[in-house]
Motif scaffolding. Structure first.
Motif, PDB file in Angstrom:
ATOM      1  N   VAL A  86      -1.112  63.216 -23.101  1.00 21.91           N
ATOM      2  CA  VAL A  86      -0.291  62.076 -23.515  1.00 21.91           C
ATOM      3  C   VAL A  86       0.976  62.538 -24.244  1.00 21.91           C
ATOM      4  O   VAL A  86       2.022  61.889 -24.167  1.00 21.91           O
ATOM      5  CB  VAL A  86      -1.122  61.093 -24.381  1.00 21.91           C
ATOM      6  N   ILE A  87       0.904  63.706 -24.911  1.00 26.67           N
ATOM      7  CA  ILE A  87       2.062  64.212 -25.644  1.00 26.67           C
ATOM      8  C   ILE A  87       3.023  64.972 -24.722  1.00 26.67           C
ATOM      9  O   ILE A  87       4.224  64.667 -24.670  1.00 26.67           O
ATOM     10  CB  ILE A  87       1.613  65.139 -26.795  1.00 26.67           C
ATOM     11  N   GLU A  88       2.509  65.955 -24.004  1.00 28.96           N
ATOM     12  CA  GLU A  88       3.382  66.858 -23.244  1.00 28.96           C
ATOM     13  C   GLU A  88       3.727  66.342 -21.846  1.00 28.96           C
ATOM     14  O   GLU A  88       4.814  66.605 -21.345  1.00 28.96           O
ATOM     15  CB  GLU A  88       2.715  68.236 -23.131  1.00 28.96           C
ATOM     16  N   GLU A  89       2.792  65.638 -21.222  1.00 32.25           N
ATOM     17  CA  GLU A  89       3.045  65.149 -19.860  1.00 32.25           C
ATOM     18  C   GLU A  89       3.643  63.746 -19.862  1.00 32.25           C
ATOM     19  O   GLU A  89       4.577  63.460 -19.111  1.00 32.25           O
ATOM     20  CB  GLU A  89       1.753  65.177 -19.054  1.00 32.25           C
ATOM     21  N   GLN A  90       3.124  62.878 -20.733  1.00 35.30           N
ATOM     22  CA  GLN A  90       3.612  61.497 -20.765  1.00 35.30           C
ATOM     23  C   GLN A  90       4.739  61.284 -21.766  1.00 35.30           C
ATOM     24  O   GLN A  90       5.387  60.238 -21.766  1.00 35.30           O
ATOM     25  CB  GLN A  90       2.449  60.547 -21.068  1.00 35.30           C
ATOM     26  N   LYS A  91       4.943  62.275 -22.653  1.00 32.05           N
ATOM     27  CA  LYS A  91       6.038  62.227 -23.630  1.00 32.05           C
ATOM     28  C   LYS A  91       5.961  60.998 -24.536  1.00 32.05           C
ATOM     29  O   LYS A  91       6.975  60.395 -24.894  1.00 32.05           O
ATOM     30  CB  LYS A  91       7.402  62.273 -22.924  1.00 32.05           C
ATOM     31  N   GLN A  92       4.739  60.640 -24.933  1.00 29.83           N
ATOM     32  CA  GLN A  92       4.544  59.528 -25.854  1.00 29.83           C
ATOM     33  C   GLN A  92       4.759  60.003 -27.299  1.00 29.83           C
ATOM     34  O   GLN A  92       4.615  61.194 -27.601  1.00 29.83           O
ATOM     35  CB  GLN A  92       3.127  58.966 -25.700  1.00 29.83           C
ATOM     36  N   PRO A  93       5.096  59.088 -28.213  1.00 26.30           N
ATOM     37  CA  PRO A  93       5.310  59.461 -29.622  1.00 26.30           C
ATOM     38  C   PRO A  93       3.976  59.672 -30.346  1.00 26.30           C
ATOM     39  O   PRO A  93       3.578  58.889 -31.222  1.00 26.30           O
ATOM     40  CB  PRO A  93       6.079  58.270 -30.188  1.00 26.30           C
ATOM     41  N   VAL A  94       3.318  60.736 -29.986  1.00 26.86           N
ATOM     42  CA  VAL A  94       1.977  61.029 -30.503  1.00 26.86           C
ATOM     43  C   VAL A  94       1.943  62.478 -30.973  1.00 26.86           C
ATOM     44  O   VAL A  94       2.588  63.345 -30.376  1.00 26.86           O
ATOM     45  CB  VAL A  94       0.900  60.792 -29.410  1.00 26.86           C
ATOM     46  N   GLU A  95       1.200  62.737 -32.045  1.00 28.50           N
ATOM     47  CA  GLU A  95       0.958  64.093 -32.519  1.00 28.50           C
ATOM     48  C   GLU A  95      -0.543  64.282 -32.734  1.00 28.50           C
ATOM     49  O   GLU A  95      -1.284  63.305 -32.887  1.00 28.50           O
ATOM     50  CB  GLU A  95       1.707  64.385 -33.824  1.00 28.50           C
ATOM     51  N   THR A 106      -8.639  56.437 -25.676  1.00 30.42           N
ATOM     52  CA  THR A 106      -7.764  56.618 -26.832  1.00 30.42           C
ATOM     53  C   THR A 106      -6.330  56.971 -26.435  1.00 30.42           C
ATOM     54  O   THR A 106      -5.385  56.393 -26.995  1.00 30.42           O
ATOM     55  CB  THR A 106      -8.346  57.668 -27.794  1.00 30.42           C
ATOM     56  N   PRO A 107      -6.110  57.894 -25.499  1.00 31.78           N
ATOM     57  CA  PRO A 107      -4.720  58.141 -25.089  1.00 31.78           C
ATOM     58  C   PRO A 107      -3.999  56.889 -24.607  1.00 31.78           C
ATOM     59  O   PRO A 107      -2.812  56.703 -24.897  1.00 31.78           O
ATOM     60  CB  PRO A 107      -4.869  59.165 -23.957  1.00 31.78           C
ATOM     61  N   GLN A 108      -4.712  56.023 -23.899  1.00 28.59           N
ATOM     62  CA  GLN A 108      -4.084  54.782 -23.428  1.00 28.59           C
ATOM     63  C   GLN A 108      -3.783  53.848 -24.592  1.00 28.59           C
ATOM     64  O   GLN A 108      -2.707  53.229 -24.650  1.00 28.59           O
ATOM     65  CB  GLN A 108      -4.989  54.086 -22.418  1.00 28.59           C
ATOM     66  N   LEU A 109      -4.722  53.759 -25.547  1.00 28.86           N
ATOM     67  CA  LEU A 109      -4.503  52.909 -26.723  1.00 28.86           C
ATOM     68  C   LEU A 109      -3.333  53.432 -27.557  1.00 28.86           C
ATOM     69  O   LEU A 109      -2.548  52.644 -28.093  1.00 28.86           O
ATOM     70  CB  LEU A 109      -5.777  52.857 -27.569  1.00 28.86           C
ATOM     71  N   LEU A 110      -3.211  54.750 -27.666  1.00 25.07           N
ATOM     72  CA  LEU A 110      -2.076  55.335 -28.370  1.00 25.07           C
ATOM     73  C   LEU A 110      -0.767  55.060 -27.633  1.00 25.07           C
ATOM     74  O   LEU A 110       0.235  54.682 -28.241  1.00 25.07           O
ATOM     75  CB  LEU A 110      -2.280  56.848 -28.523  1.00 25.07           C
ATOM     76  N   ALA A 111      -0.789  55.237 -26.322  1.00 21.34           N
ATOM     77  CA  ALA A 111       0.415  55.004 -25.518  1.00 21.34           C
ATOM     78  C   ALA A 111       0.876  53.558 -25.611  1.00 21.34           C
ATOM     79  O   ALA A 111       2.081  53.271 -25.618  1.00 21.34           O
ATOM     80  CB  ALA A 111       0.161  55.403 -24.070  1.00 21.34           C
ATOM     81  N   ASP A 112      -0.089  52.647 -25.696  1.00 19.90           N
ATOM     82  CA  ASP A 112       0.228  51.217 -25.770  1.00 19.90           C
ATOM     83  C   ASP A 112       0.568  50.761 -27.186  1.00 19.90           C
ATOM     84  O   ASP A 112       0.940  49.597 -27.390  1.00 19.90           O
ATOM     85  CB  ASP A 112      -0.948  50.385 -25.249  1.00 19.90           C
ATOM     86  N   GLY A 113       0.398  51.644 -28.171  1.00 22.90           N
ATOM     87  CA  GLY A 113       0.682  51.289 -29.554  1.00 22.90           C
ATOM     88  C   GLY A 113      -0.337  50.348 -30.165  1.00 22.90           C
ATOM     89  O   GLY A 113      -0.058  49.679 -31.168  1.00 22.90           O
TER      90      GLY A 113
END
Length: 363
Positions: free
Chosen positions: A245-254, A223-230
C-alpha cells in the motif's frame, strides 16, 4: 535452458502423469498482495512448466476449521495449504497434515547443503515447510496523525492522542500480547501471564478500552484497504501488505515497527490425499521451496525467505526497482523491539483462549 534439479523433477512428474494439461490442484493461501507474489514466483512458472492448472483459494485464515470439517466428511478438496507455523503444529498433532521428510521431499541448496540444514530452526513441525519470515505490525495514515506520528505500539490504545478507528485482527493472537505489554507487563513476563486466567482477563480488559473503536479484520488485505480509504487512523496487518500500500499504491501510510510480531508462514499437505494428488503436491513444493524460488518471492513482497541460502539472492523489487532489504521485518532498523511468535504457547492454548475470545467478542 539448463534445468535445475527441481525443474527436472517437475518435468519428470508431468511426463509420468501422462501429460498434465487436464490436471489441476487447489492451493490455499491468504489472498491480496501475498497471493499475487506466490502467483508470480511459484504458480505461473510451475504451471507453464507442467501444464497443471492451479486453482487459488484464499481461505487460509480458516484452514484449521475447514480441514477438520473436510477430514470429518472424508472429502479433502485442498492439495497444498499455506498456514502459519502454530496452525501447522496443531494440524500435525491432530493427524490432519502429512509428515514431510525435509531432506527427501525438498531440494537441497545449490551448494548441496541439505534442506533441513538450510531451513535450520525454522522447521518447527514434521509437517511444516517454511516459506517466509514475516511480521504482524501496524500501519498508520500520515495525514491523520498530523505532526505527531506514533512511534510505539501502545498508540493503539491511546484514542485521546490519536482519535479514530483502529483495525485489528479478529483473533486473540498478537492482540493479547500487545494488550498486556501496553498494560505495563514486562516483555519477559507476557507469555507466563497469558497462560493464566488472570492474564487472559487482564488482556481482554485492556482491549475493552478500545473495543468500540475497532474495525475487525479477517483477511490480510482488509487493513490496507481501510487505510487507503481513510476509514482508520491505524491498523494491524502483515508487513508485506503495508509495503504494497505504501510503495506500490503510494498511499499516505507509514509502518509502525514497534513490537512487531515475527512469525513463520509455510506449507502443509493435507493428510488423506490420493497417491496421485500427494505426488503432485510434493512435486509442486519441491519446486516452490527451492533456494531460487523463495528468493524470487522477495522480488514482489517484503517477506524474508525462510532458507539461509536464499537470503544472498534477495535484491530489488521486480517492478519498482527498489532495494528490498530495508523493507524486510528482519532489517536491524526495523527489528529493535520484536516478539518472536511463541508457537508452542499458541499450539497449547489456542483453542481455550479462542473460546474466551469469542465469548468476549459477543458481549
Amino acid at each position: 535452458m539448463k534445468l535445475t534439479n527441481s525443474l527436472l523433477a517437475s518435468a519428470a512428474f508431468a511426463v509420468l502423469a501422462g501429460g498434465a494439461g487436464a490436471q489441476e490442484m487447489t492451493i490455499v493461501s491468504w489472498g491480496g498482495a501475498y497471493s499475487k507474489s506466490q502467483l508470480r514466483a511459484y504458480h505461473e512458472p510451475y504451471s507453464e512448466m507442467t501444464g497443471i492448472t492451479i486453482i487459488n483459494d484464499d481461505s487460509a485464515a480458516e484452514a484449521v476449521a475447514k480441514l477438520r470439517a473436510m477430514n470429518e466428511a472424508n472429502n479433502i478438496t485442498w492439495d497444498v495449504v499455506d498456514v502459519v507455523a502454530a496452525d501447522a503444529i496443531r494440524l500435525c498433532d491432530e493427524g490432519l497434515a502429512m509428515e514431510i521428510d525435509h531432506d527427501v521431499h525438498l531440494a537441497p541448496a545449490p551448494d548441496g547443503t541439505t534442506a533441513s540444514e538450510d531451513f535450520g530452526d525454522l522447521l518447527v513441525s514434521d509437517c511444516f515447510i517454511p516459506q517466509i519470515v514475516y511480521s504482524t505490525t501496524f500501519g498508520y495514515r500520515t495525514d491523520l496523525v498530523g505532526d505527531n506520528p506514533p512511534t510505539e505500539v501502545c498508540a493503539l490504545f491511546d484514542t485521546e492522542t490519536w482519535p479514530g478507528k483502529r483495525a485489528i485482527e479478529k483473533r486473540p493472537v498478537a492482540n493479547m500480547e500487545w494488550a498486556l505489554l501496553c498494560d505495563g507487563v514486562p516483555f519477559s513476563e507476557v507469555y507466563d501471564l497469558l497462560a493464566t486466567d488472570e492474564g487472559q482477563d487482564r488482556a481482554l480488559a485492556k482491549l475493552d478500552t478500545i473495543k468500540d473503536d475497532v474495525i475487525w479484520w479477517s483477511a490480510g488485505a482488509d487493513t490496507p484497504q481501510l487505510l487507503a480509504d481513510g476509514e482508520i487512523v491505524l491498523g494491524s496487518t502483515y508487513n508485506g501488505r503495508l509495503f504494497s500500500v505504501i510503495e506500490e499504491q503510494k498511499q499516505p501510510v507509514e509502518i509502525l515497527w514497534d513490537w512487531q510480531m515475527f512469525d513463520l508462514d509455510g506449507w502443509i499437505i493435507p493428510a488423506g490425499l490420493s497417491e496421485e494428488r500427494q505426488k503432485r503436491a510434493l512435486d509442486y513444493l519441491y519446486f516452490a521451496t527451492d533456494t531460487q524460488r523463495l528468493a524470487d518471492q522477495a522480488k514482489y513482497i517484503s517477506y524474508g525467505p525462510a532458507r539461509k541460502s536464499s537470503a544472498p539472492l534477495v535484491g530489488k523489487h521486480a517492478d519498482l526497482g527498489i532495494d528490498m532489504a530495508p523493507h524486510m521485518p528482519t532489517d536491524p532498523e526495523n527489528a529493535k523491539t520484536t516478539f518472536l511468535f511463541n508457537y508452542e504457547f499458541w499450539a497449547d492454548y489456542r483453542d481455550d483462549i479462542d473460546a474466551k475470545w469469542q465469548a468476549w467478542l459477543a458481549k
